[in-house]
Design an enzyme around this catalytic site. Structure first.
Site, PDB file in Angstrom:
ATOM      1  N   GLY A 311       0.818  -1.204   0.000  1.00  0.00           N
ATOM      2  CA  GLY A 311       0.000   0.000   0.000  1.00  0.00           C
ATOM      3  C   GLY A 311       0.854   1.255   0.000  1.00  0.00           C
ATOM      4  O   GLY A 311       2.003   1.258  -0.462  1.00  0.00           O
ATOM      5  N   SER A 312       0.331   2.332   0.562  1.00  0.00           N
ATOM      6  CA  SER A 312       0.923   3.660   0.375  1.00  0.00           C
ATOM      7  C   SER A 312       2.256   3.885   1.059  1.00  0.00           C
ATOM      8  O   SER A 312       2.927   4.884   0.774  1.00  0.00           O
ATOM      9  CB  SER A 312      -0.069   4.738   0.812  1.00  0.00           C
ATOM     10  OG  SER A 312      -1.178   4.751  -0.063  1.00  0.00           O
ATOM     11  N   THR A 313       2.671   3.014   1.977  1.00  0.00           N
ATOM     12  CA  THR A 313       4.020   3.165   2.533  1.00  0.00           C
ATOM     13  C   THR A 313       5.065   3.040   1.427  1.00  0.00           C
ATOM     14  O   THR A 313       6.162   3.594   1.527  1.00  0.00           O
ATOM     15  CB  THR A 313       4.282   2.093   3.610  1.00  0.00           C
ATOM     16  OG1 THR A 313       3.892   0.821   3.110  1.00  0.00           O
ATOM     17  CG2 THR A 313       3.513   2.394   4.886  1.00  0.00           C
TER      18      THR A 313
END
Length: 740
Positions: A311-313
């Site tokens: 995801g966005s990490t």
């Protein structure tokens, strides 16, 4: 007639002499052969003769210990006991006392109170017909010294014990998937590493078997100078980089997360930002290596062996690539909202976007459209090359068996664009940590490691030493600093949607992540109201990072909306805050707010004055001693000047004998303080808060006294509230604080 008779006698004599002569010749020939060859019927006679008078015994080595970074034992060999019941009445013949089980019903009843076995099952064993002795299966094996002593105190005839070696893990559920498990090999009956560091370093830990041999004569006496001894070589000791105190913070936080959210999977890892040392790691589900409870519930070590879509990490590394290539202009605006790729519409997390916004705001908002735009500007091939420079798609080489390499998904346009915001591409947590070190160390990427050293204690030498290692330079110093500036805004700017990761006294920076979870059985992604993997990669202090904490939680089965909105902050925050304070990292945002106090110096004060001074700071004084009127405080913990939260327990050791306090509702962290203050040997069973203690309140204790504490998940306040995050509110727009 006489002549004929004499002639016959001579012939018989000749034949008789010839027969015995031939027999003697054959025997002489046979003995000559045996003397010359030393073999008969294919066997070495000298060896057989020697074997008859040779006595041998095997010298078993001690398996090496596993320690934390400060020398605390995490795994070691210990004696365990197997219960045996003698049934044969003949054993009691000519004996003043019975040596066999006499009262089977009473024996079964008393044993059921000590070993984990029903009374009726024990009785069934004891009523076995025509058996000299019986054992009690797995329930009667691996008994502790305490259980053995309890059984011996019953003074029940016919019960005896066989001693055997087992592996002892004093902390139970404690970094179990990293430390691993060693168990008896059924073929060799020796301890063998089954998982984790126990398996990876089994050849070091096992040591080498020795032997003792000597000869004895026909009277059983030792033959002089016949001894032949090969000393057993004990196993080498493995020292991990784990810090037991930090590990307690991790375990406690994960227990609370499980209690609140009941996720399918959960992990948290603490790393030294400047060296790459793993200071703490655990996951859920986990297991107890000492009792083997829940072993096999989940085999994989999430840190090294489990891959997932982050995801966005993952956006951090796409941003760094764009900054390095000069394609990220913080003030330049782009159109947010959605974008069509190969017939699929890809949206920002709020569907409509925010119109035309600056790139820096887009990253703070975690806009998917920004990351796709930056990939276009950098170029798809270059973007993939940067991901490879950051170490994705290949193993980190972290000395863990079956490490997964992950996969950079770039087969088609849709995969390339979704990879820009952390979907399609798969990673491991250790890869994410490794990539993060490049951002935090001026572009120098460090290899995460969990082994501090391997020591040969007999020769007092170091066989292997873990150390800081630069494994790449994916971006420049300037790019790393600019990326850190953007990560700081994610948590601390006025546009931030991640303020729940802020911690009083410290400036935290990092990146949130919310990803769909692949459906491994049916394909595609898991369905449901909030079927997400939520995570946060954070570090502190923001300007000069000392500690990195990465936590992730998959598929919360309870309070799923809260998990969707607030991510892993309930687990991350206490781990980060406690670790920073434990390491004495200087506060960067001034003193904590009004709910904290500075510990006063009360050493050498009388008990009454000391307790009043502690209470005056809104802290809780705990006396370890009788606390008579004339007694003084000779030691305190925490020490003077420490800044602690209100109602923190301050341990005061007084003159005279130390006494056991009431530890009900204490945490493992409190127990660590008690151990440090008194020198007692603390053992814990379970997790959460203390519900029982093996030594009663006010009983005398001494340094080295072993005290067992039973912990349960009952919250001391009588509810399940944790921290300051509000209760689930189904009226909220679930997209409000989410980043994907």
């Amino acid at each position: 007639m006489p002549k004929i008779k004499i002639k016959k006698n001579k012939i018989g004599a000749v034949l008789l002499v010839s027969f015995f002569g031939l027999l003697f010749f054959i025997l002489a020939l046979r003995y000559s052969y045996l003397m010359i060859s030393g073999h008969s019927a294919g066997e070495d006679l000298a060896y057989r003769a020697s074997e008859k008078y040779l006595r041998q015994s095997v010298a078993e080595p001690e398996r090496g210990k596993i320690y934390d970074r400060n020398g605390k034992v995490l795994a070691e060999d210990t004696d365990s006991y197997k219960l045996v019941a003698i049934l044969d009445k003949k054993m009691s013949k000519d004996s003043d006392k019975p040596l066999h089980v006499k009262d089977k019903k009473k024996t079964a009843k008393e044993l059921s109170k000590i070993i984990d076995m029903d009374e009726k099952d024990i009785l069934k064993k004891l009523e076995t017909k025509k058996a000299f002795q019986v054992e009690f299966g797995q329930k009667g094996k691996d008994l502790t010294y305490k259980q053995k002593t309890q059984i011996e105190k019953l003074k029940l005839p016919g019960l005896t014990f066989e001693t055997e070696k087992k592996r002892f893990y004093p902390n139970g559920n404690f970094a179990s998937h990293l430390i691993g498990l060693a168990d008896k090999d059924h073929e060799t009956n020796k301890l063998k590493g089954v998982s984790g560091a126990e398996k990876v370093f089994d050849s070091y830990l096992s040591g080498k078997t020795g032997k003792n041999s000597y000869k004895q004569d026909i009277w059983g006496m030792l033959v002089p100078n016949s001894e032949d001894s090969i000393k057993a070589k004990n196993g080498d000791d493995v020292h991990l980089t784990l810090d037991s105190n930090i590990q307690v913070f991790v375990e406690n936080s994960l227990d609370e997360m499980v209690d609140r959210y009941k996720p399918k999977d959960l992990f948290a890892v603490v790393m030294d930002a400047k060296t790459g040392e793993i200071l703490g790691y655990s996951q859920r589900p986990t297991f107890n290596p000492d009792t083997k409870e829940d072993f096999g519930k989940k085999w994989a070590n999430d840190l090294y062996q489990n891959t997932y879509e982050p995801g966005s990490t993952f956006k951090t590394y796409g941003l760094a690539a764009a900054i390095e290539e000069g394609k990220f202009d913080p003030k330049k605006k782009f159109k947010s909202g959605n974008r069509e790729i190969d017939g699929f519409k890809i949206y920002d997390w709020n569907d409509d976007g925010w119109g035309n916004i600056p790139m820096t705001t887009g990253f703070t908002y975690s806009a998917n459209t920004l990351m796709m735009k930056l990939q276009d500007l950098v170029g798809e091939d270059k973007s993939k090359a940067y991901y490879e420079k950051f170490g994705f798609g290949k193993k980190t080489g972290g000395l863990f068996d079956s490490e997964a390499p992950g996969h950079i998904a770039f087969d088609n346009e849709l995969q390339r664009k979704t990879s820009a915001f952390g979907q399609s591409t798969t990673v491991t947590p250790v890869q994410m940590l490794q990539a993060e070190t490049a951002i935090l160390n001026q572009g120098n990427m460090l290899e995460p490691y969990y082994v501090k050293s391997i020591e040969n204690r007999e020769e007092n030498k170091t066989i292997k030493k873990g150390e800081k290692k630069v494994v790449g330079n994916p971006v420049s110093k300037d790019t790393a600093q600019k990326t850190m500036d953007e990560l700081d805004k994610v948590v601390n700017s006025k546009e931030s949607h991640a303020t729940n990761y802020q911690i009083d006294g410290y400036r935290v920076a990092g990146k949130t992540g919310t990803a769909q979870v692949p459906d491994t059985k049916g394909g595609g992604y898991v369905d449901g109201a909030n079927p997400y993997f939520v995570s946060f990669m954070g570090y502190a202090p923001a300007k000069d990072p000392e500690v990195v904490v990465y936590a992730g939680m998959s598929l919360a089965q309870k309070r799923d909306l809260e998990a969707y909105e607030y991510g892993v902050s309930r687990g991350f925050n206490p781990i980060m805050e406690n670790t920073l304070k434990y390491l004495d990292v200087e506060e960067t945002e001034g003193k904590a707010k009004n709910n904290s106090s500075e510990v006063p110096d009360v050493v050498n004060m009388n008990v009454q004055k000391a307790t009043d001074a502690i209470k005056g700071k809104k802290l809780d004084p705990i006396l370890i001693g009788k606390g008579d009127k004339g007694d003084k405080v000779k030691k305190q913990l925490p020490l003077k000047g420490k800044n602690v939260q209100d109602k923190e327990r301050i341990l005061l050791v007084t003159d005279g004998e130390m006494t056991m306090p009431n530890t009900e509702n204490w945490t493992k962290r409190d127990l660590l303080k008690l151990q440090e203050a008194t020198g007692i040997d603390v053992e814990t069973e379970g997790s959460g808060y203390v519900s029982e203690q093996s030594i009663d309140e006010n009983q005398t204790i001494k340094a080295g006294t072993k005290v067992t504490f039973t912990l349960s998940n009952n919250h001391p306040n009588g509810d399940n509230s944790i921290g300051q995050v509000p209760e689930e509110d189904t009226s909220k727009d679930k997209n409000k604080d989410n980043d994907n």
